[in-house]
Design a protein around this motif. Sequence first.
Motif, PDB file in Angstrom:
ATOM      1  N   VAL A 224      40.019  50.173  81.215  1.00  0.00           N
ATOM      2  CA  VAL A 224      39.678  48.926  81.903  1.00  0.00           C
ATOM      3  C   VAL A 224      39.143  47.903  80.905  1.00  0.00           C
ATOM      4  N   ARG A 225      38.317  48.361  79.953  1.00  0.00           N
ATOM      5  CA  ARG A 225      37.824  47.451  78.919  1.00  0.00           C
ATOM      6  C   ARG A 225      38.975  46.927  78.067  1.00  0.00           C
ATOM      7  N   ALA A 231      43.419  40.839  78.619  1.00  0.00           N
ATOM      8  CA  ALA A 231      43.504  39.681  79.518  1.00  0.00           C
ATOM      9  C   ALA A 231      42.778  38.471  78.928  1.00  0.00           C
ATOM     10  N   GLN A 232      41.637  38.709  78.264  1.00  0.00           N
ATOM     11  CA  GLN A 232      40.913  37.602  77.652  1.00  0.00           C
ATOM     12  C   GLN A 232      41.724  36.984  76.518  1.00  0.00           C
ATOM     13  N   ARG A 233      42.355  37.821  75.700  1.00  0.00           N
ATOM     14  CA  ARG A 233      43.192  37.281  74.612  1.00  0.00           C
ATOM     15  C   ARG A 233      44.404  36.540  75.165  1.00  0.00           C
ATOM     16  N   LEU A 234      44.946  37.043  76.289  1.00  0.00           N
ATOM     17  CA  LEU A 234      46.041  36.308  76.930  1.00  0.00           C
ATOM     18  C   LEU A 234      45.560  34.943  77.408  1.00  0.00           C
ATOM     19  N   ALA A 235      44.346  34.912  77.969  1.00  0.00           N
ATOM     20  CA  ALA A 235      43.813  33.632  78.436  1.00  0.00           C
ATOM     21  C   ALA A 235      43.563  32.672  77.288  1.00  0.00           C
ATOM     22  N   GLU A 236      43.281  33.212  76.093  1.00  0.00           N
ATOM     23  CA  GLU A 236      43.058  32.358  74.927  1.00  0.00           C
ATOM     24  C   GLU A 236      44.360  31.876  74.298  1.00  0.00           C
ATOM     25  N   GLY A 237      45.495  32.311  74.846  1.00  0.00           N
ATOM     26  CA  GLY A 237      46.772  31.822  74.342  1.00  0.00           C
ATOM     27  C   GLY A 237      47.564  32.817  73.528  1.00  0.00           C
ATOM     28  N   GLN A 238      47.022  34.029  73.322  1.00  0.00           N
ATOM     29  CA  GLN A 238      47.764  35.049  72.562  1.00  0.00           C
ATOM     30  C   GLN A 238      48.690  35.798  73.530  1.00  0.00           C
ATOM     31  N   LEU A 239      49.815  35.162  73.838  1.00  0.00           N
ATOM     32  CA  LEU A 239      50.691  35.668  74.892  1.00  0.00           C
ATOM     33  C   LEU A 239      51.436  36.934  74.494  1.00  0.00           C
ATOM     34  N   GLU A 240      51.392  37.315  73.234  1.00  0.00           N
ATOM     35  CA  GLU A 240      52.111  38.521  72.808  1.00  0.00           C
ATOM     36  C   GLU A 240      51.266  39.780  72.955  1.00  0.00           C
ATOM     37  N   SER A 257      52.064  48.170  84.489  1.00  0.00           N
ATOM     38  CA  SER A 257      52.073  47.017  85.399  1.00  0.00           C
ATOM     39  C   SER A 257      51.439  45.796  84.746  1.00  0.00           C
ATOM     40  N   PHE A 258      50.363  46.022  83.989  1.00  0.00           N
ATOM     41  CA  PHE A 258      49.710  44.909  83.307  1.00  0.00           C
ATOM     42  C   PHE A 258      50.657  44.274  82.293  1.00  0.00           C
ATOM     43  N   ASN A 259      51.357  45.115  81.535  1.00  0.00           N
ATOM     44  CA  ASN A 259      52.286  44.578  80.541  1.00  0.00           C
ATOM     45  C   ASN A 259      53.425  43.826  81.206  1.00  0.00           C
TER      46      ASN A 259
END
Length: 525
Positions: A224-225, A231-240, A257-259
């Motif tokens: 979960v961590r 998810a936080q890195r995705l929100a910062e723009g690191q979409l990969e 599912s998350f991926n």
Amino acid sequence: MTLRQLATRGVHIWRSSLQVRIGAITMLLAGTVVLIVSMVLFSQIRDQLLDVKRQAAIDQVQAGVVYAQSEVAGIATGDAASVRATLARTVNQLLDRGGAAGDFDVVMVYRTGDRDRPATNRRPLYTALPEDLRAAVDAGSQASKYDMVPGASGEPRPSLLVGAPVTGDATGPDQIELYYVFPLQQEQESLSLIRSTVVISGVALTLLVVGIGVLVTRLVVDPVRQAAGTAQRLAEGQLEERMAVRGEDDLARLATSFNAMADSLQRQITQLEGLSQLQQRFTSDVSHELRTPLTTVQMAAEVLHEARGDFPAHVARSAELLRAELDRFEALLTDLLEISRYDAGAAVLDSAPTDMGALVGRVVDGMTSLAQRHDCELQVTRPADAVLAEVDARRVERILRNLVGNAIEHGSGHPVEITLAANRSAAAVTVRDHGVGLSSGEAQHVFDRFWRADPSRVRTVGGSGLGLSISLEDARLHGGWLQVWGQPGAGAQFRLTLPLVAGADLTSSPLPLRPVKVRRPGVPR
């Protein structure tokens, strides 16, 4: 570190760590269960141990009473020396007989009338006999009691006392009592050892349960961590960013599912970015491309406008309308180019120390003619001292022109109040009108592009529908606020708040957003 800091840190760790909360709750529950079980188990062991001791002691006392009866059967009751000798001999013989109850001491009491003649292997035992125990034996029944009795060194120690009457001569007035004192030191040591074992076992079992709970929680919390970090890195723009998939369990399905969700978001964001760039490029290109034909049309319109005196009335009016609409068209193109620069992130702030009072004065002077045409009075309130702020004067002046122009247009001929104030960190300007006002729903959309409160309303100021949107972007570029308050029938108030020093953060505004006095709808002024 102070106690308050430790408490604050502890609360933060408790609220932020699921693993710590589960570990603490598990320890509390496991400790409570282990404590209750240990107390019940220790109580049962103690009762069982003492019951065995008591039963063995009673059996031994009963055998001793039988033996003592045979020894004192022929005692000469009138001869004190014979009584003492017989009692002492009987006590020694009882001590030599031993028994299954372990170590013990013996007390025999020969009672004739109100006089006692005791015999014992340790003198302090006679005086330590409890009165209630002696009363029960004196009444002719066997009795037992747990009490503190002096030991060999004189210190009190827990003991089991058992007493019974010894019948010498059934028809005589004399009575003989036999008391056994069984020290419970061995049982006490056994119970202490059992208690220590139970405590150590309980603590070990609690720690084991807590360790298992923390381990299991970590197996669940770690993924979960990882998902939260991803998810936080995705929100910062690191979409990969993606989660590692291990195994085929529920956590692996969660990662899969998350991926998949991240892949879908990346595709959609990439498409939206492409569309946004295409839209920005289209707006910019169209605006630039329209400049050349617009300039040519404006030149022709200017020629027609200058020669309108030679035209018939309806043709002259058409020339005037053509020029006016071309001016609005040029303003729309200028606003579109400005919006495209904001969308592309190309807007640059040219800050310099500016006298905000003088800037407000220039805006009011420029809008005076418009206010006169609408039969509207501009009322300005500003401090006596100069208010200096590091701002881009051109952009701030454009914001105020838009706000004052809108207030004049929607003010229904009522006065427009313009107020300037400042504190140590910020300067603020409010523009207040007393016109139709805004509802709460309309106030949420007032800064949207091309939005109108009344779509059927004709713009008389020549606005493009982008003025407030550009004003909001100008305020944000300064690190400031542009906010609005409105109430139907009571008018509206816009507030522009700017930091005095470029790049500083705003925490408050010198002026309230809601006017201090609000006229109720329907109440005459």
